[in-house]
Write a protein that holds these residues in place. Sequence first.
Motif, PDB file in Angstrom:
ATOM      1  N   ILE A   1       0.835  -1.205   0.000  1.00 14.40           N
ATOM      2  CA  ILE A   1       0.000   0.000   0.000  1.00 14.40           C
ATOM      3  C   ILE A   1       0.871   1.257   0.000  1.00 14.40           C
ATOM      4  N   ASN A   2       1.937   1.267   0.782  1.00 12.33           N
ATOM      5  CA  ASN A   2       2.821   2.440   0.817  1.00 12.33           C
ATOM      6  C   ASN A   2       3.520   2.652  -0.517  1.00 12.33           C
ATOM      7  N   TRP A   3       3.862   1.559  -1.181  1.00  7.22           N
ATOM      8  CA  TRP A   3       4.439   1.674  -2.530  1.00  7.22           C
ATOM      9  C   TRP A   3       3.476   2.399  -3.455  1.00  7.22           C
ATOM     10  N   ARG A   4       2.211   2.036  -3.425  1.00  7.74           N
ATOM     11  CA  ARG A   4       1.235   2.701  -4.284  1.00  7.74           C
ATOM     12  C   ARG A   4       1.037   4.157  -3.870  1.00  7.74           C
ATOM     13  N   ARG A   5       1.091   4.430  -2.585  1.00 13.41           N
ATOM     14  CA  ARG A   5       0.957   5.816  -2.137  1.00 13.41           C
ATOM     15  C   ARG A   5       2.092   6.672  -2.683  1.00 13.41           C
ATOM     16  N   LEU A   6       3.310   6.147  -2.640  1.00 12.98           N
ATOM     17  CA  LEU A   6       4.460   6.923  -3.101  1.00 12.98           C
ATOM     18  C   LEU A   6       4.468   7.096  -4.614  1.00 12.98           C
ATOM     19  N   CYS A   7       3.873   6.149  -5.332  1.00 13.19           N
ATOM     20  CA  CYS A   7       3.802   6.284  -6.789  1.00 13.19           C
ATOM     21  C   CYS A   7       2.895   7.433  -7.219  1.00 13.19           C
ATOM     22  N   ARG A   8       2.090   7.957  -6.293  1.00 12.84           N
ATOM     23  CA  ARG A   8       1.234   9.091  -6.625  1.00 12.84           C
ATOM     24  C   ARG A   8       2.058  10.295  -7.097  1.00 12.84           C
ATOM     25  N   GLY A   9       3.234  10.486  -6.496  1.00 19.22           N
ATOM     26  CA  GLY A   9       4.015  11.683  -6.795  1.00 19.22           C
ATOM     27  C   GLY A   9       4.343  11.828  -8.264  1.00 19.22           C
ATOM     28  N   GLY A  10       5.018  10.842  -8.840  1.00 19.50           N
ATOM     29  CA  GLY A  10       5.395  10.920 -10.240  1.00 19.50           C
ATOM     30  C   GLY A  10       4.195  10.852 -11.168  1.00 19.50           C
ATOM     31  N   MET A  11       3.229   9.995 -10.841  1.00 21.10           N
ATOM     32  CA  MET A  11       2.038   9.853 -11.671  1.00 21.10           C
ATOM     33  C   MET A  11       1.273  11.167 -11.753  1.00 21.10           C
ATOM     34  N   CYS A  12       1.005  11.807 -10.604  1.00 26.08           N
ATOM     35  CA  CYS A  12       0.225  13.038 -10.605  1.00 26.08           C
ATOM     36  C   CYS A  12       0.992  14.197 -11.242  1.00 26.08           C
ATOM     37  N   ALA A  13       2.303  14.235 -11.048  1.00 26.34           N
ATOM     38  CA  ALA A  13       3.101  15.281 -11.696  1.00 26.34           C
ATOM     39  C   ALA A  13       3.100  15.089 -13.204  1.00 26.34           C
ATOM     40  N   GLY A  14       3.256  13.833 -13.647  1.00 26.21           N
ATOM     41  CA  GLY A  14       3.276  13.560 -15.077  1.00 26.21           C
ATOM     42  C   GLY A  14       1.952  13.858 -15.739  1.00 26.21           C
TER      43      GLY A  14
ATOM     44  N   LEU B   1      -7.157  29.964 -14.011  1.00 28.16           N
ATOM     45  CA  LEU B   1      -7.273  28.501 -14.023  1.00 28.16           C
ATOM     46  C   LEU B   1      -5.922  27.862 -14.334  1.00 28.16           C
ATOM     47  N   LEU B   2      -5.239  28.398 -15.333  1.00 26.10           N
ATOM     48  CA  LEU B   2      -3.933  27.859 -15.716  1.00 26.10           C
ATOM     49  C   LEU B   2      -2.912  28.055 -14.603  1.00 26.10           C
ATOM     50  N   ALA B   3      -2.935  29.230 -13.976  1.00 28.61           N
ATOM     51  CA  ALA B   3      -1.991  29.503 -12.889  1.00 28.61           C
ATOM     52  C   ALA B   3      -2.227  28.573 -11.707  1.00 28.61           C
ATOM     53  N   ASN B   4      -3.491  28.310 -11.402  1.00 31.62           N
ATOM     54  CA  ASN B   4      -3.801  27.400 -10.302  1.00 31.62           C
ATOM     55  C   ASN B   4      -3.347  25.978 -10.609  1.00 31.62           C
ATOM     56  N   MET B   5      -3.484  25.553 -11.847  1.00 34.96           N
ATOM     57  CA  MET B   5      -2.991  24.232 -12.231  1.00 34.96           C
ATOM     58  C   MET B   5      -1.486  24.139 -12.009  1.00 34.96           C
ATOM     59  N   ASP B   6      -0.765  25.154 -12.471  1.00 30.74           N
ATOM     60  CA  ASP B   6       0.690  25.152 -12.336  1.00 30.74           C
ATOM     61  C   ASP B   6       1.104  25.157 -10.869  1.00 30.74           C
ATOM     62  N   ALA B   7       0.415  25.940 -10.046  1.00 32.51           N
ATOM     63  CA  ALA B   7       0.753  26.010  -8.620  1.00 32.51           C
ATOM     64  C   ALA B   7       0.518  24.670  -7.926  1.00 32.51           C
ATOM     65  N   ASP B   8      -0.594  24.016  -8.239  1.00 35.71           N
ATOM     66  CA  ASP B   8      -0.878  22.722  -7.615  1.00 35.71           C
ATOM     67  C   ASP B   8       0.143  21.674  -8.035  1.00 35.71           C
ATOM     68  N   ILE B   9       0.496  21.651  -9.305  1.00 38.70           N
ATOM     69  CA  ILE B   9       1.480  20.667  -9.782  1.00 38.70           C
ATOM     70  C   ILE B   9       2.831  20.903  -9.110  1.00 38.70           C
ATOM     71  N   TYR B  10       3.246  22.162  -9.071  1.00 41.97           N
ATOM     72  CA  TYR B  10       4.560  22.480  -8.500  1.00 41.97           C
ATOM     73  C   TYR B  10       4.612  22.129  -7.017  1.00 41.97           C
ATOM     74  N   GLN B  11       3.568  22.470  -6.285  1.00 46.35           N
ATOM     75  CA  GLN B  11       3.536  22.203  -4.849  1.00 46.35           C
ATOM     76  C   GLN B  11       3.591  20.703  -4.574  1.00 46.35           C
ATOM     77  N   ALA B  12       2.726  19.941  -5.246  1.00 44.71           N
ATOM     78  CA  ALA B  12       2.658  18.504  -4.991  1.00 44.71           C
ATOM     79  C   ALA B  12       3.946  17.805  -5.432  1.00 44.71           C
ATOM     80  N   ARG B  13       4.486  18.224  -6.555  1.00 43.59           N
ATOM     81  CA  ARG B  13       5.735  17.622  -7.046  1.00 43.59           C
ATOM     82  C   ARG B  13       6.877  17.892  -6.071  1.00 43.59           C
ATOM     83  N   SER B  14       6.959  19.094  -5.559  1.00 45.52           N
ATOM     84  CA  SER B  14       8.024  19.432  -4.618  1.00 45.52           C
ATOM     85  C   SER B  14       7.896  18.611  -3.338  1.00 45.52           C
TER      86      SER B  14
END
Length: 419
Positions: free
Chosen positions: A264-277, A309-322
Motif C-alpha cells: 500500500i505504501n508503494w502505491r501511495r508513493l507512486c502518486r508523486g510521479g504519476m500526478c506530476a506527469g 485557471l492555468l496559474a492554479n494548475m501550475d501552482a498545484d502541480i509544483y507544490q505537490a511535485r516538490s
Amino acid sequence: MTRSGNAVITPGQRVADYTARFGRFLDDDVAPLEEELARQDVGSAWQPRLDEAGRMHPLVWEARREVQRRAGKAGLYAPHTSAEVGGGGFSRVEMHHVEEFVYRRAGLGLGLAGLAWTEGPNPAVEHCSPQAREQYLDPLIAGEITVAFANTEPDVGSDVLAMSTHARPDGSDWILNGHKAWITNAHFADVLQVVAVTEPGAGTRSLSMFLVDADAPGVRRGSDIPTMLGDGLTGELEFTDVRIPAENVVGEIGDGFGLAMMWINWRRLCRGGMCAGWGNWLLERSLRYARDRRSGGRPIGELQAVQHLLANMDADIYQARSTSLVAQAELDEMGPFAMPLHRDAPRLISLVKVINDEAFFRVADNAVQVRGATGLLQGSPEEKLFRVARNLRIPAGTVEIQRNAIARGLLRARAEEPR
C-alpha cells in the motif's frame, strides 16, 4: 544538483538513460501497437470497450500485455524492483522522475503498460521464497505474467485487521477460505497476492500473505465491479478450501500486515510521479487549447479568468511535485519499504498521498473548466482523468486515513520532545 538533507532530488544519469530508452520504446514499439489497436475498433487503453461480462475487451487487454512483455524484454518494465532480485534497483526519487516521464509522455496511451503498475512486481512480493521467486517473481519482473493484490473485502477496506478471509494449517500446507472484492486485475491475473488471517486476535501479527495460482482448485473469479473508471478491471475473488504449499507463504507467517502495508505504501508513493506527469500533460493540453480557442475574436488565454485557471494548475502541480521529491528523498535515507518501517516514515508517505490526491483533483477539475462544454465530453482525456483523480482519493487509504497518520506522527514527535 538539488539536495534534501543529504539526498539528491534531481534525476541522475541513470534516470536520463532510462527515460531516453523508454522514449524510443514508445516510438518504436508502442506506437505501432496503438495503431493496430485503433484499427480493431475495440476502444483504447484508456477507454476500452467492455465484453458481455463488463470486463475489459480481451483485445485491449492483450495489447497491454504485449507492451508489458516487450518492456520486460527491453529491461524497462521493473526499474523499481531491487537489483538483488533482477530489477533496476532505482531509489524512490529516481522512480519519481521515471514515473513522471512515463505518465507525461504516454498520457493515456498504451505506453503506460510499459512500466509495472499494480499488476506487476512490487516490494512485498520480493519477500517470497526461492521456489516462489523462480515460479512467480522472475516472470513478473519479465512482464510474462500478472498479479492481483487481494486485500480488500466486501465489508472491509482500510480496517485490514477486521478481514474475515482466513487460512488454517494442514500439514505443511495452508487451506484458504474467504471473499475479496474491489480487486484490480481480478479477471486476468495469473497469480494472486492474498492477505488472510492466520492467527485471530494477534493484532498486527494476525495476518499472513500468500501467493495463490489464480487457476488453483477452489479459486473463483467473481463478478465485475463497474467503477467510475469504466476500465473493466475491478472484480471479486472467492476462495473455497484452496490448498497453498508452504513455499508460497510470502515472508513469514504473521508478516501479512507489514507486507500489505508495504504494498500500500508503494502505491501511495507512486502518486508523486504519476500526478506530476499527468498534471503537466493536462496543463500542456490546456495551454494549447487556451491559445487556439477563440472567443470574441481573441484567444481565451487572454481572459484573466482562464489565466487564473492555468496559474492554479501550475501552482498545484509544483507544490505537490516538490512535496513528493523532498519526502521521498528523506524516505530513501530511511528505507521506504523496510520492515519494520522507520517511525517517521508513515507521516511522510501520507503527506505524499494526500497532497497529490487533492492537488491532482483540482488540476483535473480546472482542465475540464478551461475547455468548457467540450471538457464534459464523455471519453475525452480531461473527463477521463477527472474520474481518475476522484478515484485516487479512496484506494490505498482514503485521504482521511492519511490525515490520521500525519496527525499521529506529529503528536508522537511532540510527546517525545523534552519538556
